[in-house]
Scaffold this motif. Structure first.
Motif, PDB file in Angstrom:
ATOM      1  N   TYR A  84     -59.544  13.209  11.057  1.00  0.00           N
ATOM      2  CA  TYR A  84     -58.689  12.975   9.899  1.00  0.00           C
ATOM      3  C   TYR A  84     -57.636  11.942  10.293  1.00  0.00           C
ATOM      4  CZ  TYR A  84     -61.042  17.190   8.464  1.00  0.00           C
ATOM      5  OH  TYR A  84     -62.018  18.116   8.160  1.00  0.00           O
ATOM      6  N   TYR A  86     -55.787   8.253   8.835  1.00  0.00           N
ATOM      7  CA  TYR A  86     -55.564   7.526   7.584  1.00  0.00           C
ATOM      8  C   TYR A  86     -54.947   6.162   7.846  1.00  0.00           C
ATOM      9  CZ  TYR A  86     -56.040  12.400   6.476  1.00  0.00           C
ATOM     10  OH  TYR A  86     -56.499  13.691   6.433  1.00  0.00           O
ATOM     11  N   GLY A 107     -62.100  10.603   3.347  1.00  0.00           N
ATOM     12  CA  GLY A 107     -60.880  10.620   4.159  1.00  0.00           C
ATOM     13  C   GLY A 107     -61.139  10.880   5.621  1.00  0.00           C
ATOM     14  N   SER A 129     -52.794   5.567  12.152  1.00  0.00           N
ATOM     15  CA  SER A 129     -52.740   6.641  11.160  1.00  0.00           C
ATOM     16  C   SER A 129     -51.326   7.214  11.061  1.00  0.00           C
ATOM     17  CB  SER A 129     -53.721   7.762  11.541  1.00  0.00           C
ATOM     18  OG  SER A 129     -53.659   8.826  10.627  1.00  0.00           O
TER      19      SER A 129
END
Length: 139
Positions: A84, A86, A107, A129
C-alpha cells in the motif's frame, strides 16, 4: 456514516507475521517491516486483522467520510504481497519502470517475493508515498 473497518489495533505484528504459512512470504514480510520502518521512521502497527502499517494520516473525502489510514503498509496475502504505497500517477509510473516483477491494482502494488524486485526502487516508492500523503493530507 459507515465505520472504517481498517483501523489501527494493538495486535502483535510479529504474531501476525509468524502466522504466515509460506516461509518465503513470512521472511519477506519481516524484511519489509525493517525496510518500511527505516524508510518511514515509524514502527510497524497492525491495521485491521491483516495489514501492517507505518505511520498514519487523517483523510476526509468530499462525501464527508473520514478516517485514519497508514502512510505506507503491506499485507502478505495468499497469492502475493500487497504493498500500500501512494504517489501521483506519473511519479508511480516512473518508479515502477525499474521496480521488477509486479502487478498494480487501484491502490496497491502486488509482488510475489522480494527477490523479484529492486529494493532501492522499493525504498524510493516508500519515501515517495510518505511524502505524497503528508502533502495531500497535512497534519
Amino acid at each position: 456514516m459507515a465505520k472504517n473497518k481498517t483501523t489501527e489495533t494493538t495486535a502483535s505484528v510479529a504474531d501476525f507475521l509468524n502466522s504466515v504459512t509460506d516461509e518465503t512470504k513470512r521472511k519477506d514480510s519481516f524484511r519489509l517491516v525493517e525496510i518500511m520502518e527505516e524508510q518511514t521512521g515509524f514502527k510497524a502497527k497492525m491495521w485491521g486483522p491483516a495489514i501492517v502499517g507505518f505511520g498514519s494520516y487523517h483523510y476526509k473525502y468530499d462525501s464527508g467520510r473520514e478516517g485514519d489510514a497508514p502512510l505506507a503498509g503491506f499485507s502478505p496475502r495468499k497469492a502475493e504481497i500487497s504493498l500500500y504505497l501512494y504517489q501521483d500517477f506519473e511519479e508511480k509510473q516512473k518508479l515502477l519502470v525499474n521496480f521488477g516483477k509486479h502487478k498494480t491494482g487501484k491502490g496497491c502494488i502486488y509482488i510475489k517475493k522480494l527477490q523479484d524486485i529492486d529494493e532501492t526502487v522499493l525504498r524510493q516508492l516508500i519515501a515517495s508515498s510518505v511524502n505524497y500523503m503528508n502533502n495531500k493530507y497535512p497534519a
